[in-house]
Motif scaffolding. Structure first.
Motif, PDB file in Angstrom:
ATOM      1  N   PRO A  14      45.871 -20.718  59.215  1.00 16.19           N
ATOM      2  CA  PRO A  14      47.263 -21.141  59.422  1.00 16.19           C
ATOM      3  C   PRO A  14      47.792 -20.608  60.747  1.00 16.19           C
ATOM      4  O   PRO A  14      47.537 -19.460  61.119  1.00 16.19           O
ATOM      5  CB  PRO A  14      47.995 -20.513  58.234  1.00 16.19           C
ATOM      6  CG  PRO A  14      46.943 -20.389  57.183  1.00 16.19           C
ATOM      7  CD  PRO A  14      45.672 -20.060  57.916  1.00 16.19           C
ATOM      8  N   GLY A  15      48.522 -21.474  61.452  1.00 10.25           N
ATOM      9  CA  GLY A  15      49.032 -21.121  62.768  1.00 10.25           C
ATOM     10  C   GLY A  15      48.097 -21.453  63.903  1.00 10.25           C
ATOM     11  O   GLY A  15      48.487 -21.389  65.071  1.00 10.25           O
ATOM     12  N   GLY A  16      46.878 -21.818  63.577  1.00 12.95           N
ATOM     13  CA  GLY A  16      45.885 -22.135  64.596  1.00 12.95           C
ATOM     14  C   GLY A  16      46.010 -23.553  65.114  1.00 12.95           C
ATOM     15  O   GLY A  16      46.925 -24.303  64.742  1.00 12.95           O
ATOM     16  N   SER A  17      45.069 -23.909  65.978  1.00 13.47           N
ATOM     17  CA  SER A  17      45.086 -25.214  66.623  1.00 13.47           C
ATOM     18  C   SER A  17      43.725 -25.885  66.528  1.00 13.47           C
ATOM     19  O   SER A  17      42.693 -25.218  66.458  1.00 13.47           O
ATOM     20  CB  SER A  17      45.461 -25.081  68.112  1.00 13.47           C
ATOM     21  OG  SER A  17      46.755 -24.545  68.274  1.00 13.47           O
ATOM     22  N   SER A  62      56.703 -34.663  59.254  1.00 12.30           N
ATOM     23  CA  SER A  62      56.026 -33.419  58.888  1.00 12.30           C
ATOM     24  C   SER A  62      55.236 -32.798  60.041  1.00 12.30           C
ATOM     25  O   SER A  62      54.872 -31.626  59.970  1.00 12.30           O
ATOM     26  CB  SER A  62      55.097 -33.654  57.697  1.00 12.30           C
ATOM     27  OG  SER A  62      54.131 -34.640  58.016  1.00 12.30           O
ATOM     28  N   VAL A  63      54.958 -33.577  61.090  1.00 16.09           N
ATOM     29  CA  VAL A  63      54.148 -33.051  62.190  1.00 16.09           C
ATOM     30  C   VAL A  63      54.890 -33.043  63.518  1.00 16.09           C
ATOM     31  O   VAL A  63      54.352 -32.566  64.521  1.00 16.09           O
ATOM     32  CB  VAL A  63      52.819 -33.829  62.343  1.00 16.09           C
ATOM     33  CG1 VAL A  63      52.073 -33.881  61.021  1.00 16.09           C
ATOM     34  CG2 VAL A  63      53.053 -35.236  62.886  1.00 16.09           C
ATOM     35  N   ALA A  84      50.062 -25.040  65.508  1.00 21.49           N
ATOM     36  CA  ALA A  84      50.833 -24.429  64.409  1.00 21.49           C
ATOM     37  C   ALA A  84      50.450 -25.044  63.072  1.00 21.49           C
ATOM     38  O   ALA A  84      51.317 -25.434  62.278  1.00 21.49           O
ATOM     39  CB  ALA A  84      52.328 -24.578  64.668  1.00 21.49           C
ATOM     40  N   LEU A  85      49.166 -25.132  62.823  1.00 20.28           N
ATOM     41  CA  LEU A  85      48.685 -25.796  61.614  1.00 20.28           C
ATOM     42  C   LEU A  85      49.119 -25.061  60.357  1.00 20.28           C
ATOM     43  O   LEU A  85      49.181 -23.824  60.323  1.00 20.28           O
ATOM     44  CB  LEU A  85      47.168 -25.930  61.664  1.00 20.28           C
ATOM     45  CG  LEU A  85      46.686 -27.067  62.575  1.00 20.28           C
ATOM     46  CD1 LEU A  85      45.230 -26.870  62.965  1.00 20.28           C
ATOM     47  CD2 LEU A  85      46.872 -28.409  61.884  1.00 20.28           C
ATOM     48  N   LYS A  86      49.407 -25.848  59.329  1.00 20.84           N
ATOM     49  CA  LYS A  86      49.857 -25.331  58.047  1.00 20.84           C
ATOM     50  C   LYS A  86      48.838 -25.684  56.970  1.00 20.84           C
ATOM     51  O   LYS A  86      48.022 -26.600  57.137  1.00 20.84           O
ATOM     52  CB  LYS A  86      51.210 -25.930  57.684  1.00 20.84           C
ATOM     53  CG  LYS A  86      52.297 -25.713  58.719  1.00 20.84           C
ATOM     54  CD  LYS A  86      53.577 -26.420  58.308  1.00 20.84           C
ATOM     55  CE  LYS A  86      54.685 -26.228  59.334  1.00 20.84           C
ATOM     56  NZ  LYS A  86      55.941 -26.913  58.938  1.00 20.84           N
ATOM     57  N   LEU A  87      48.933 -24.976  55.855  1.00 20.17           N
ATOM     58  CA  LEU A  87      48.032 -25.253  54.736  1.00 20.17           C
ATOM     59  C   LEU A  87      48.103 -26.720  54.326  1.00 20.17           C
ATOM     60  O   LEU A  87      47.077 -27.335  54.004  1.00 20.17           O
ATOM     61  CB  LEU A  87      48.377 -24.359  53.554  1.00 20.17           C
ATOM     62  CG  LEU A  87      48.210 -22.853  53.751  1.00 20.17           C
ATOM     63  CD1 LEU A  87      48.708 -22.103  52.522  1.00 20.17           C
ATOM     64  CD2 LEU A  87      46.766 -22.504  54.038  1.00 20.17           C
ATOM     65  N   GLU A  88      49.297 -27.270  54.360  1.00 24.25           N
ATOM     66  CA  GLU A  88      49.490 -28.646  53.920  1.00 24.25           C
ATOM     67  C   GLU A  88      48.964 -29.692  54.902  1.00 24.25           C
ATOM     68  O   GLU A  88      49.026 -30.886  54.631  1.00 24.25           O
ATOM     69  CB  GLU A  88      50.972 -28.910  53.621  1.00 24.25           C
ATOM     70  CG  GLU A  88      51.914 -28.547  54.744  1.00 24.25           C
ATOM     71  CD  GLU A  88      52.519 -27.158  54.571  1.00 24.25           C
ATOM     72  OE1 GLU A  88      51.784 -26.231  54.156  1.00 24.25           O
ATOM     73  OE2 GLU A  88      53.725 -27.000  54.873  1.00 24.25           O
ATOM     74  N   ASP A  89      48.461 -29.253  56.042  1.00 17.28           N
ATOM     75  CA  ASP A  89      47.815 -30.185  56.976  1.00 17.28           C
ATOM     76  C   ASP A  89      46.364 -30.462  56.592  1.00 17.28           C
ATOM     77  O   ASP A  89      45.711 -31.314  57.205  1.00 17.28           O
ATOM     78  CB  ASP A  89      47.871 -29.630  58.399  1.00 17.28           C
ATOM     79  CG  ASP A  89      49.273 -29.555  58.956  1.00 17.28           C
ATOM     80  OD1 ASP A  89      49.595 -28.550  59.623  1.00 17.28           O
ATOM     81  OD2 ASP A  89      50.060 -30.500  58.720  1.00 17.28           O
ATOM     82  N   VAL A 113      42.798 -26.154  56.616  1.00 15.51           N
ATOM     83  CA  VAL A 113      43.603 -25.013  57.062  1.00 15.51           C
ATOM     84  C   VAL A 113      43.632 -24.015  55.923  1.00 15.51           C
ATOM     85  O   VAL A 113      44.145 -24.305  54.842  1.00 15.51           O
ATOM     86  CB  VAL A 113      45.025 -25.441  57.451  1.00 15.51           C
ATOM     87  CG1 VAL A 113      45.806 -24.244  57.999  1.00 15.51           C
ATOM     88  CG2 VAL A 113      44.982 -26.580  58.461  1.00 15.51           C
ATOM     89  N   SER A 114      43.060 -22.849  56.172  1.00 12.65           N
ATOM     90  CA  SER A 114      42.930 -21.861  55.109  1.00 12.65           C
ATOM     91  C   SER A 114      42.809 -20.474  55.702  1.00 12.65           C
ATOM     92  O   SER A 114      42.228 -20.282  56.767  1.00 12.65           O
ATOM     93  CB  SER A 114      41.700 -22.170  54.257  1.00 12.65           C
ATOM     94  OG  SER A 114      41.505 -21.165  53.284  1.00 12.65           O
TER      95      SER A 114
END
Length: 115
Positions: A14-17, A62-63, A84-89, A113-114
């Motif tokens: 999470p938070g990564g790209s 959402s994005v 800023a990736l989220k779990l829900e992505d 995303v985990s």
């Protein structure tokens, strides 16, 4: 035969790209729009971002502010920069190309995303 091939998926915290790429086997000039869709487990496929031949890109709410779609005619490629990736992505992401009379899909690529 037109082929769209995605690459660049994988596992990210999470938070990564991540940057997804979609390579077309033909010139993209004939595609009126290029888009990215995604499908999470148990959910319907949804539009993430789309970019027309001319004009501005559009994004799912959402994005917005996190993802950027772009296309490179010289490389017959379309990209999706995901920040800023989220779990829900987490989903399978699909490249889509829409010509005047036809529509084409890539085979899909997994983004997880985990932590």
């Amino acid at each position: 035969q037109v082929q769209l091939v995605e690459s660049g998926g994988g596992l990210v915290q999470p938070g990564g790209s991540l940057r997804l790429s979609c390579a077309a086997s033909v010139s993209m000039i004939g595609f009126k729009t290029m888009s990215w869709y995604r499908q999470a487990p148990g959910k319907e496929r949804e539009l993430v971002a789309t970019i027309p031949t001319t004009g501005t890109a559009n994004y799912a709410d959402s994005v917005k502010g996190r993802f950027t779609i772009s296309r490179d005619y010289t490389k017959n490629a379309v990209y999706l920069q995901m920040n800023a990736l989220k779990l829900e992505d987490t989903a399978v992401y699909y490249c889509n190309g829409r010509a005047q009379f036809d529509e084409y899909w890539g085979q899909g690529i997994q983004v997880t995303v985990s932590s």
